[in-house]
Design an enzyme around this catalytic site. Sequence first.
Site, short mmCIF file in Angstrom:
data_model
loop_
_atom_site.label_atom_id
_atom_site.label_comp_id
_atom_site.label_asym_id
_atom_site.label_seq_id
_atom_site.Cartn_x
_atom_site.Cartn_y
_atom_site.Cartn_z
N SER A 61 48.77 -6.12 -7.06
CA SER A 61 48.03 -5.76 -7.15
C SER A 61 46.77 -5.76 -6.55
O SER A 61 46.04 -5.88 -6.80
CB SER A 61 47.15 -7.35 -7.99
OG SER A 61 47.70 -7.41 -9.35
N LYS A 64 44.70 -3.23 -6.54
CA LYS A 64 43.67 -2.92 -7.44
C LYS A 64 42.14 -2.62 -6.57
O LYS A 64 41.37 -2.22 -6.77
CB LYS A 64 43.01 -4.17 -8.32
CG LYS A 64 44.53 -4.49 -9.20
CD LYS A 64 44.20 -5.62 -10.23
CE LYS A 64 44.85 -5.31 -11.44
NZ LYS A 64 45.78 -5.98 -11.06
N SER A 124 41.55 -9.12 -11.97
CA SER A 124 42.72 -8.65 -11.26
C SER A 124 43.41 -7.67 -13.82
O SER A 124 44.25 -7.90 -13.22
CB SER A 124 43.27 -9.48 -11.22
OG SER A 124 44.45 -8.71 -10.32
N LYS A 227 41.29 -9.59 -2.02
CA LYS A 227 42.11 -9.44 -3.45
C LYS A 227 43.78 -10.20 -2.49
O LYS A 227 44.09 -10.24 -2.20
CB LYS A 227 42.02 -8.55 -3.38
CG LYS A 227 42.30 -7.88 -5.03
CD LYS A 227 42.01 -7.96 -5.95
CE LYS A 227 42.29 -8.04 -7.70
NZ LYS A 227 43.72 -9.21 -7.57
#
Length: 384
Positions: A61, A64, A124, A227
Amino acid sequence: MKNLLSKLVCVSLCTLSFVSNAKLMVPNPPTINAKAYILIDFQTGKVLAEKDADKSLNPASLTKMMTSYVIGKELQNGTISMNDMVTVGDNAWGKKFRGSSKMFIKGGTQVSVADLNRGIIIQSGNDACVAMAEYIAGSEEQFSQIMNFRAQEIGLTSSHFVNSHGLTAKGHMTTARDMATLGMALIRDVPEEYAIYKEKDFTYNNISQLNRNTLLWDKTLQVDGIKTGHTDAAGYSLVASAVKGSMRLVAVVMGTSSERARSQEAKKLLNYGFRFFETLVAYEAGTEFAKQRIYMGDKEEVRLGINQSTAVTVPRGFRDKLTAHFTLDKELKAPIAKGEVVGTLVLKIEDEIITEYPLVALDEVNEGSLYQKLKDYIRLKLDW
């Protein structure tokens, strides 16, 4: 007079001092239990610690961040707005992402860009990523092309994206160094987008989810983003940024063993950077370093200096041991324009080069009279 091309001029301003035999007493970085890691000073780009930072890994992720960067640029450019309503297509419906992180949007419903953006950054949400990808580019495949274009634009040299969310896919890879570069680009290029990364929770459809970056709650650090990522193939990863005074650091750990471990390892890196290094502006733009003889001009001397502020990252406590040195690229002859590069300024601590900057003329010097040019021509020929 000796030829100027052979000169090395060492300048020690009154605000700086040189201490002979000074040692850069900085301990090695802490042991970091991760497949790869890197710690970078945001302002100067100085790498303070790294291991396997160019190893190709699954971003999970962390992907992202790239999706978010594209969204941030689209918002800046005015091609979309936070108030736009996005119709959720079948590909983005949460049922497609069972067992993975999602925002819990439903097919056929309309969701604002503002909500989807927070669903991506805070929750997320894989579903939110696809919804935004299709809204911006028509399909996730086309959106991935934009991601790769933006990646190249900001200097990601070892990354390739094939989807917007980061679920494991063939050819979808990155490195710790590229993730640090991407994190810094978010902070630098799209500050309004980056501001969302510090939000600790977001509620959509009566479902409240916490930001997975647990360092946001750590009172010993001023972490304001960015993140997390996890898949079985990638392990647990985290890009984190924190500020202390005027210094901002970006830490990346990839492939740790757990949620707790990724936070602990990133925190170790950030604490190491703040404890043993500092970032300072050694000289302001326009600082004069020397006056140098110039030939064939309407004046005999030109001021030399820099036209940009010189931010440097140095071991903590060593700011007074900085010295400035410069070399000239050529014999100085008129005409010469203000701001013209004439050499290189090097900042050192003992024999270690800390950084380099272009040395420029701080004044404009026009051609002198025929008499002045003739006189200087004779001087150069006779090496006066």
